[in-house]
Design a protein around this motif. Structure first.
Motif, short mmCIF file in Angstrom:
data_model
loop_
_atom_site.label_atom_id
_atom_site.label_comp_id
_atom_site.label_asym_id
_atom_site.label_seq_id
_atom_site.Cartn_x
_atom_site.Cartn_y
_atom_site.Cartn_z
N TRP A 16 -7.83 -52.49 -2.23
CA TRP A 16 -8.25 -52.92 -3.56
C TRP A 16 -9.76 -53.02 -3.68
N VAL A 17 -10.46 -53.35 -2.61
CA VAL A 17 -11.93 -53.37 -2.67
C VAL A 17 -12.44 -51.96 -2.94
N VAL A 18 -11.90 -50.98 -2.23
CA VAL A 18 -12.31 -49.59 -2.46
C VAL A 18 -11.99 -49.18 -3.90
N ILE A 19 -10.81 -49.54 -4.37
CA ILE A 19 -10.41 -49.17 -5.73
C ILE A 19 -11.31 -49.84 -6.77
N VAL A 20 -11.50 -51.15 -6.64
CA VAL A 20 -12.25 -51.91 -7.65
C VAL A 20 -13.74 -51.55 -7.65
N GLY A 127 -10.27 -43.77 -3.83
CA GLY A 127 -9.83 -44.95 -4.58
C GLY A 127 -8.75 -44.62 -5.59
N LEU A 128 -8.94 -43.54 -6.34
CA LEU A 128 -7.92 -43.14 -7.32
C LEU A 128 -6.61 -42.74 -6.64
N ALA A 134 -1.46 -48.99 -3.27
CA ALA A 134 -1.93 -50.38 -3.32
C ALA A 134 -1.10 -51.23 -4.28
N CYS A 135 -0.56 -50.61 -5.32
CA CYS A 135 0.25 -51.33 -6.30
C CYS A 135 1.71 -51.49 -5.87
#
Length: 157
Positions: A16-20, A127-128, A134-135
């Motif tokens: 989530w850090v990479v995604i956000v 990330g995408l 991640a979800c």
């Protein structure tokens, strides 16, 4: 069991850090370099607005779609769809378009601009790609299933 739960939380946190962090940076960067690349075209050319308008949604669609199909195959224990040519071609298209716009958007392209474009593109696409994983509620099950030592075989502490 507690260590494994902590490791799974850590994995999800890192994802989530990479995604956000990276996805918004990547999308804003795509709009900016797409705009600057489009401005290199003649003023009368309608296509000058295509890169900033089309490149970000295409990147999101292709990367999340590839990540979703990959994640579904991991959960279902089937052959990886990353072996399919159309998925790899869509990811390569996004990467090449992004790096091209990054390099073409500056007045004096250089190796450092190309490397920066490749790094921003790579991190944003990663990330995408990992948003579906991640979800997913099935992430802990998949990680446990793929770990080298099953919980029953773990050494007692």
């Amino acid at each position: 069991m507690g260590e494994q739960r902590g490791a799974l939380r850590g994995l999800r946190f890192v994802m989530w850090v990479v995604i956000v962090v990276e996805v918004p940076v990547y999308l804003v960067w795509l709009v900016q370099v797409g705009y600057l690349t489009g401005q290199e075209l003649p003023r009368s050319d309608v296509a000058r607005w295509a890169p900033p308008i089309l490149l970000p949604p295409v990147a999101v669609l292709f990367c999340v779609m590839a990540g979703w199909t990959w994640w579904l195959s991991v959960v279902a224990r089937t052959r990886s769809p990353l072996r399919e040519k159309w998925i790899v071609a869509s990811l390569v298209f996004v990467a090449v378009s992004s790096v091209f716009c990054g390099v073409a958007s500056v007045d004096a392209p250089s190796v450092s601009v190309g490397l920066l474009s490749a790094i921003v593109t790579g991190l944003g696409m990663i990330g995408l790609f990992f948003i579906p994983a991640a979800c997913s509620r099935q992430l802990p099950d998949v990680v446990r299933r793929r770990s080298p030592t099953a919980p029953d075989e773990a050494a007692p502490q």
